[in-house]
Every structure is written in structure tokens, then in C-alpha cells.
Scaffold this active site. Structure first.
Site, mmCIF file in Angstrom:
data_model
loop_
_atom_site.group_PDB
_atom_site.id
_atom_site.type_symbol
_atom_site.label_atom_id
_atom_site.label_comp_id
_atom_site.label_asym_id
_atom_site.label_seq_id
_atom_site.Cartn_x
_atom_site.Cartn_y
_atom_site.Cartn_z
ATOM 1 N N SER A 153 10.126 7.410 27.068
ATOM 2 C CA SER A 153 10.874 7.289 28.313
ATOM 3 C C SER A 153 11.186 5.829 28.608
ATOM 4 O O SER A 153 10.430 4.921 28.238
ATOM 5 C CB SER A 153 10.065 7.862 29.478
ATOM 6 O OG SER A 153 10.659 7.582 30.726
ATOM 7 N N TYR A 166 2.539 7.597 33.804
ATOM 8 C CA TYR A 166 3.589 8.150 32.952
ATOM 9 C C TYR A 166 4.122 7.092 31.987
ATOM 10 O O TYR A 166 4.298 7.339 30.786
ATOM 11 C CB TYR A 166 4.705 8.678 33.851
ATOM 12 C CG TYR A 166 5.873 9.312 33.166
ATOM 13 C CD1 TYR A 166 5.803 10.610 32.666
ATOM 14 C CD2 TYR A 166 7.089 8.640 33.058
ATOM 15 C CE1 TYR A 166 6.901 11.209 32.064
ATOM 16 C CE2 TYR A 166 8.191 9.224 32.466
ATOM 17 C CZ TYR A 166 8.096 10.511 31.965
ATOM 18 O OH TYR A 166 9.183 11.094 31.364
ATOM 19 N N LYS A 170 3.998 7.143 27.899
ATOM 20 C CA LYS A 170 5.246 7.198 27.147
ATOM 21 C C LYS A 170 5.404 6.028 26.177
ATOM 22 O O LYS A 170 5.944 6.191 25.079
ATOM 23 C CB LYS A 170 6.436 7.253 28.118
ATOM 24 C CG LYS A 170 6.584 8.590 28.834
ATOM 25 C CD LYS A 170 6.636 9.753 27.854
ATOM 26 C CE LYS A 170 7.037 11.048 28.492
ATOM 27 N NZ LYS A 170 7.021 12.189 27.537
#
Length: 301
Positions: A153, A166, A170
Site C-alpha cells: 500500500s 497498517y 504493508k
């Protein structure tokens, strides 16, 4: 050139009950693959779970004349992943493609985030990719064929407020891919990453409706189909969204070489413009490339 096809191949797509994973699964089936639709069926934060979403995608694939099975295992659970792979091997005897797409969100600023929220996101995104890859790795090596796509991401590569958990997970997958591409090369296992921007359950509250209309998940899927094809590259991060496709890389500047008594904090400060000068920057294919640059600089190159 001929169409990309997956006839006779078996693909596992995790998190395929909706959003990006669903579109990946449907397109694989349209192109001839037998598809394992894996989805825990939980809420966006990872709680709960049922098999209805995965079974609905299987029904869509079967309605178009394809072959698919549903699997409700958690990708972060060792026994669940093992059972999923055993189920696939018992039914079809091979696994050619793994698309690791499953994920959850627990967004908060770092000061407000509980460690439990950090750990569960790391567990699902990072270990929930590592565990399925580990489970299929020896199968792919024995076949001398495998195609793996992990999902990274922009939050990991560039940062995004409220997503330390997150983003950390990622970017970790970027490093995971970079070593797997080397270890899988001799057995024709190609490992790539997709960095998607798409209107899914995970992004619907982050963007205005007019933007979401442009970011259909199916606009990302063509890039994924290429990354799992026979002619795929390896070790590539493909950014995709709204029909835009680009490659993301980590680059390193050429830098400077300080020696002897000149290796000081003040010298780093005083030479900062040279250290950060983008002229001659390079993207290395493996860590040894950086070491080679260091040796060259030491030698006056």
C-alpha cells in the site's frame, strides 16, 4: 499477442468475499482458472465471521461455468491455512497462483492506538500473507512453477495519518517480496506486489463519492492478472487505480564517502546537499547492490 489465460491452473485468493479479492477471483475464473475463494467473512476490523460472502462469489463463478470452492479459514491461523491448502491439494492436486489480499483496518492516530490494534493488523496483513505463502511454497517449488502476489500500500511506502499499524505491515510485505523473488527464481516462482487504490469497504469512508466512482476494484484487477501470468515480471511493485498503472521502487542516492577523521556528525550535516542529491540514484535488485556501492565509493569511484 495471445490472451492471458489460466486454463488448468489453480488459484487461491484470500479475502475474496468482496472488493478487490472478489474481482481478482472472478477474473481468474473467466480466464480459465480453478479458484479457491477464501474469506473469513468478518467485519472490517476483523471481528466476527461467516462463509456467506465466499459462497456467494463461488456461486457467481459457477454460474459463469467456472470451477470454484469456498474456504472460510483465517489467514492468520496456522491450522486454518494448513486445512485450506490440504483442501485444495485433495481436490485439484496443485496450486499455481496465490493472491494474498485479505486485510483489516483499525485506524487511529498512534497516540490513541492500543497495542492490541497494532498487533492484530500486523498479524492479519503480514503474518496472514506469510502463512499462506509458506504453506504453498514447497508445492510451487516441486512444480517448478508458482505465481504469488502480495498486497502492499501507499500507506506503507509513503505514509498515511492514522495508519501506523497498517503502514508498517504493508511495507513489511515489500521486504518479504524482495527476498522471496530471489529464493524463488530457480524454481520459476515469481513474486510481485500490488499497491491498489480502489473503492472498497476499507476505503469507502476515506474518499468522496465522486472519487469512489472512478476507483472501481475491477480497474486494479488487470494489473494483478498480468502479475500472476506466465510472462509476469518478478520483484515488482505495481501501483494501480482508476486505470492508472505505475511501478514503485525504493531508490538510493549515490551519496558521498567520508574517511578517517572526517567521519563526523558535522561532516554529515555540512554535506547534506550532496548526500541527498538525486543525480545518479539507483534501485538495487538485492541488498548486495548497496554494499557494492559502498565498496566502490571507498575505492574512490
Amino acid at each position: 499477442m495471445s490472451d492471458i489465460r489460466f486454463d488448468g491452473q489453480v488459484a487461491i485468493v484470500t479475502g475474496a468475499g468482496g472488493g478487490l479479492g472478489k474481482q481478482h477471483a472472478l477474473e481468474l475464473a473467466r480466464r480459465g482458472a480453478k479458484v479457491v475463494v477464501n474469506d473469513l467473512g468478518g467485519a472490517m476490523d476483523g471481528t466476527g465471521g461467516n462463509s456467506a460472502a465466499a459462497e456467494a462469489v463461488v456461486a457467481e463463478i459457477q454460474a459463469m461455468g467456472g470451477e470454484a470452492i469456498a474456504n472460510g479459514s483465517s489467514v492468520a491461523d496456522d491450522a486454518g491455512v494448513a486445512n485450506m491448502v490440504a483442501q485444495v491439494m485433495d481436490k485439484w492436486g496443485r496450486i499455481d497462483i496465490l493472491i494474498a489480499n485479505a486485510g483489516i483496518l483499525r485506524d487511529k492516530s498512534f497516540s490513541k492506538m492500543e497495542m492490541a490494534d497494532f498487533e492484530v493488523v500486523m498479524n492479519v496483513h503480514l503474518m496472514g500473507t506469510v502463512k499462506p505463502v509458506k504453506a504453498v511454497w514447497e508445492i510451487m517449488k516441486a512444480q517448478n512453477y508458482g505465481r504469488i502476489v502480495v498486497t502492499t500500500s501507499s500507506s506503507g511506502m509513503y505514509g498515511n495519518f492514522g495508519q501506523t499499524n497498517y503502514g508498517a505491515a504493508k511495507l513489511a510485505l515489500y521486504g518479504f517480496m524482495n527476498t522471496l523473488k530471489l529464493e524463488g527464481a530457480k524454481n520459476n516462482i515469481k513474486v510481485n506486489a500490488i499497491s491498489p487504490v480502489a473503492a472498497t469497504r476499507m476505503t469507502e469512508n476515506l474518499m468522496p463519492p465522486q472519487m469512489l466512482d472512478l476507483l472501481k476494484p475491477e480497474y486494479v484487477t488487470p494489473g494483478v492478472m498480468y502479475l500472476v501470468s506466465e510472462d509476469a515480471p518478478t520483484g515488482t511493485v505495481l501501483s494501480a487505480g482508476a486505470g492508472v498503472f505505475a511501478v514503485a521502487k525504493i531508490y538510493e542516492t549515490d551519496g558521498i564517502c567520508l574517511k578517517g577523521d572526517d567521519i563526523t556528525a558535522e561532516a554529515v550535516r555540512d554535506n547534506w546537499d550532496k548526500i541527498t542529491d538525486p543525480a545518479g540514484h539507483e534501485a538495487y535488485e538485492q541488498g548486495g547492490g548497496q554494499t557494492g556501492k559502498f565498496m566502490r565509493k571507498l575505492s574512490g569511484g
